[in-house]
Design a protein around this motif. Structure first.
Motif, PDB file in Angstrom:
ATOM      1  N   GLU A   1      30.503 -14.558  -0.180  1.00 14.61           N
ATOM      2  CA  GLU A   1      31.399 -15.481  -0.384  1.00 14.61           C
ATOM      3  C   GLU A   1      31.831 -15.981   1.163  1.00 14.61           C
ATOM      4  O   GLU A   1      32.015 -17.195   1.357  1.00 14.61           O
ATOM      5  CB  GLU A   1      32.623 -14.600  -1.259  1.00 14.61           C
TER       6      GLU A   1
ATOM      7  N   ARG B   1      31.672 -19.751   2.545  1.00 18.49           N
ATOM      8  CA  ARG B   1      32.555 -20.579   3.059  1.00 18.49           C
ATOM      9  C   ARG B   1      32.973 -21.016   4.326  1.00 18.49           C
ATOM     10  O   ARG B   1      32.750 -22.182   4.774  1.00 18.49           O
ATOM     11  CB  ARG B   1      34.280 -19.615   3.208  1.00 18.49           C
TER      12      ARG B   1
ATOM     13  N   GLU C   1      22.275 -19.171 -17.186  1.00 21.95           N
ATOM     14  CA  GLU C   1      23.572 -19.311 -16.914  1.00 21.95           C
ATOM     15  C   GLU C   1      24.367 -19.290 -18.416  1.00 21.95           C
ATOM     16  O   GLU C   1      25.377 -18.777 -18.685  1.00 21.95           O
ATOM     17  CB  GLU C   1      24.063 -20.612 -16.333  1.00 21.95           C
TER      18      GLU C   1
ATOM     19  N   SER D   1      26.841 -16.483 -19.434  1.00 23.14           N
ATOM     20  CA  SER D   1      28.333 -16.782 -19.843  1.00 23.14           C
ATOM     21  C   SER D   1      28.729 -16.475 -21.236  1.00 23.14           C
ATOM     22  O   SER D   1      29.670 -16.075 -21.524  1.00 23.14           O
ATOM     23  CB  SER D   1      28.937 -18.356 -19.437  1.00 23.14           C
TER      24      SER D   1
ATOM     25  N   ARG E   1      27.908 -15.944  -9.854  1.00 24.25           N
ATOM     26  CA  ARG E   1      28.721 -16.292  -9.019  1.00 24.25           C
ATOM     27  C   ARG E   1      28.309 -17.215  -8.113  1.00 24.25           C
ATOM     28  O   ARG E   1      29.147 -17.951  -7.542  1.00 24.25           O
ATOM     29  CB  ARG E   1      28.926 -14.895  -7.995  1.00 24.25           C
TER      30      ARG E   1
ATOM     31  N   ARG F   1      26.211 -21.819  -3.260  1.00 27.14           N
ATOM     32  CA  ARG F   1      27.301 -22.676  -3.871  1.00 27.14           C
ATOM     33  C   ARG F   1      27.966 -21.932  -4.572  1.00 27.14           C
ATOM     34  O   ARG F   1      27.295 -21.359  -5.763  1.00 27.14           O
ATOM     35  CB  ARG F   1      26.693 -24.031  -4.712  1.00 27.14           C
ATOM     36  N   ALA F   2      29.255 -21.344  -4.483  1.00 22.22           N
ATOM     37  CA  ALA F   2      30.053 -20.746  -5.636  1.00 22.22           C
ATOM     38  C   ALA F   2      30.334 -21.452  -6.897  1.00 22.22           C
ATOM     39  O   ALA F   2      30.447 -22.770  -6.649  1.00 22.22           O
ATOM     40  CB  ALA F   2      31.379 -20.544  -4.788  1.00 22.22           C
ATOM     41  N   ARG F   3      30.231 -20.708  -7.830  1.00 21.13           N
ATOM     42  CA  ARG F   3      30.159 -21.445  -9.063  1.00 21.13           C
ATOM     43  C   ARG F   3      31.572 -21.175  -9.822  1.00 21.13           C
ATOM     44  O   ARG F   3      32.459 -20.129  -9.664  1.00 21.13           O
ATOM     45  CB  ARG F   3      29.250 -20.569 -10.220  1.00 21.13           C
ATOM     46  N   GLU F   4      32.363 -22.255 -10.030  1.00 22.24           N
ATOM     47  CA  GLU F   4      33.713 -22.273 -10.782  1.00 22.24           C
ATOM     48  C   GLU F   4      33.715 -21.436 -11.849  1.00 22.24           C
ATOM     49  O   GLU F   4      33.195 -21.086 -12.732  1.00 22.24           O
ATOM     50  CB  GLU F   4      33.778 -23.743 -11.468  1.00 22.24           C
ATOM     51  N   GLY F   5      34.684 -20.242 -11.460  1.00 15.64           N
ATOM     52  CA  GLY F   5      35.046 -19.508 -12.658  1.00 15.64           C
ATOM     53  C   GLY F   5      33.884 -18.399 -12.895  1.00 15.64           C
ATOM     54  O   GLY F   5      34.024 -17.735 -14.053  1.00 15.64           O
ATOM     55  N   GLY F   6      32.785 -18.423 -12.050  1.00 15.56           N
ATOM     56  CA  GLY F   6      31.848 -17.472 -12.280  1.00 15.56           C
ATOM     57  C   GLY F   6      31.890 -16.196 -11.689  1.00 15.56           C
ATOM     58  O   GLY F   6      30.817 -15.656 -11.546  1.00 15.56           O
ATOM     59  N   ARG F   7      32.977 -15.941 -11.559  1.00 15.35           N
ATOM     60  CA  ARG F   7      33.215 -14.507 -10.656  1.00 15.35           C
ATOM     61  C   ARG F   7      32.636 -13.218 -11.648  1.00 15.35           C
ATOM     62  O   ARG F   7      33.140 -12.952 -12.564  1.00 15.35           O
ATOM     63  CB  ARG F   7      34.476 -14.162 -10.106  1.00 15.35           C
TER      64      ARG F   7
END
Ligand code: HEM
Length: 460
Positions: free
Chosen positions: A135, A139, A291, A295, A420, A451-457
């Motif tokens: 992470e 960033r 994915e 999910s 993630r 690339r971090a995935r939205e809400g995919g933590r």
């Protein structure tokens, strides 16, 4: 394919090679491509000379089954495994017969389903820690090298899970020592490999220095075990007794066995993880399907013991990756007595190579073998194929002892990373098969952008 029992054995076809050297030069230049060409040009059973040795390459499912299962007692580790002994000594990977049987039985409980399920939390925790670091890299806009990351991750989890030992501080040193040792284990045909071990050549000094480093790590592990009782594999090795004499294993036997499992267990799994993540990053439809499954089942969480077996598509992606990029891509045997494979004569005393890489791309078994397609591993598709057309973990009694552990780790890594991040290979980073070392490594490094995935933590 011919009935092995009734046909008159013939001499297998193969390249003529150069006088004295046989096919040594083209083989050494690019072993994987050379063996693929051999299958294309001469079929599923071919014969070649490598320097003084007569060697056969067997790739048909029938021949592989005969060597690994039906007539396995006739095919021993042989001379090509001797180099491995320089580094690992005499452990499970390098021995045969009575010693191998006793050792395999002694350590087997550490690899049973229940024992593997018990270490799932270790793998989840170590993977979570790695993703937290990623992470920060994301960033900062920095790429990560998948090879270094996966080597560290699998070394840390193996060490924690089987040896009860935190190896984090030592991973940079061990990475170098492991790389150098692997280089030594595979014969390159250099003059220095033929000189006696007692001569103080640079190669012999390197072998001894690295062996001392490994020995110190193993001694530390045993000392820690004596103090804490942790580490299931160390306990099994310390408690093991020779089935005939009732004697405990010697210090050397314990050291060689622990070292063998260290070396056999982490680099292979790391290599498989790299190729799998890379394949997902470069096949959009596979990534989307994966994915979707993750999910649906996990909704951002790390998988639990009960959920792991339900991740069907995740499993198929891993199996397809182990088909196209099997980390142990080539392994040798020596025939003790004469045998017949696919109707061809295999002389006693000659060497034989099995190659999951070449068999897994055998057009007689696989349609469009170069394409990455996880749907080859639906239960219906698997049933249609001959069983020994696919053997990334070997087969028969010498089948990989760590296969359940490896598959569990790979599933967790793939599920947690994919939830993630999306990975994008850095443009211009040429990923191709590596050297003919133990495992089929990508060449050099394998850089990816994150690339971090939205809400995919994916949290533990
Ligand atoms: C994706 C990961 C892995 C792959 C592809 C793999 C592949 C293989 C293969 C093909 C063999 C058979 C070699 C032969 O018959 O000559 C083998 C044997 C072995 N593997 Fe693995 N392996 C993996 C992970 C592991 C792990 C996680 C461990 C232990 C922690 C392990 C420990 C061993 C040992 C000790 C042997 C020798 C077994 C015997 O001869 O009794 N491997 N592996």
């Amino acid at each position: 394919m011919t009935d092995t029992a009734t046909a008159t054995p013939r001499i297998a076809p193969g390249p003529r090679g150069a006088p004295g050297f046989g096919s040594l030069v083209p083989y050494r230049r690019d072993p994987a491509q050379f063996l693929l060409r051999l299958q294309r040009d001469h079929g599923e059973l071919s014969r070649l000379r490598l320097g003084p040795y007569t060697v056969h390459l067997a790739t048909s499912p029938d021949a592989v089954r005969r060597v690994l299962v039906e007539n396995q007692a006739n095919y021993v580790r042989g001379k090509l495994y001797d180099q491995f002994k320089l580094v690992m000594g005499t452990g499970l990977l390098t021995t045969d017969g009575r010693q191998w049987r006793g050792h395999r039985r002694a350590v087997q409980p550490a690899f049973a389903r229940k024992a593997i399920d018990a270490i799932i939390p270790n793998v989840v925790e170590a993977t979570g820690e790695m993703l937290d670091r990623w992470e920060a890299a994301e960033r900062a806009g920095e790429p990560v090298d998948l090879i270094a990351e996966m080597m560290r991750l699998t070394l840390v989890t193996l060490s924690q899970s089987l040896f009860g030992y935190d190896i984090r501080d030592r991973t940079p040193l061990l990475k170098r020592v492991v790389d150098e040792s692997i280089e030594v284990m595979f014969p390159h045909g250099y003059v220095s490999e033929m000189l006696p071990q007692w001569l103080p050549t640079a190669r012999n000094r390197l072998i001894r220095r690295n062996r001392r480093i490994f020995d110190r790590v193993v001694d530390d592990i045993r000392e820690r075990h004596a103090a804490t009782g942790e580490g299931v594999l160390v306990r099994l090795a310390e408690e093991a007794r020779d089935p005939e004499t009732g004697e405990p294993w010697t210090d050397e036997e314990i050291r060689d066995e622990l070292l063998t499992i260290y070396l056999a267990g982490h680099e292979t799994t790391a290599t498989a993880a790299c190729w799998t993540l890379h394949a997902v990053a470069t096949h959009r439809s596979v990534r989307e399907e994966l994915e979707g499954e993750l999910s649906g089942v996990l909704d951002g969480r790390a998988p639990t013991e009960a959920e792991l077996p339900t991740l069907d598509y995740t499993r198929m992606v891993i199996e397809e990756s182990l088909r196209l990029y099997p980390p142990i891509w080539l392994y040798p045997r020596d025939a003790v007595e004469d045998d017949v494979l696919d109707g061809f004569h295999i002389p006693g005393g000659s060497s034989l190579m099995l190659s999951p890489l070449v068999s897994h791309r055998n057009p007689a078994v696989w349609e469009n073998p170069e394409a990455f397609d996880p749907l080859r591993f639906t239960p219906a598709a698997v049933k249609e194929r001959p069983r020994m057309g696919y053997f990334p973990f070997g087969g028969g009694p010498r089948m990989c002892i760590g296969n359940l552990m490896a598959l569990m780790e790979l599933k967790i890594i793939l599920a947690m990373v994919t939830q993630r991040f999306r990975l994008e290979p850095v443009p211009g980073d040429l990923t191709r098969y590596g050297d003919s070392v133990i495992s089929l490594r990508p060449m050099g490094e394998m850089w990816v952008r994150l690339r971090a995935r939205e809400g995919g933590r994916a949290h533990g």
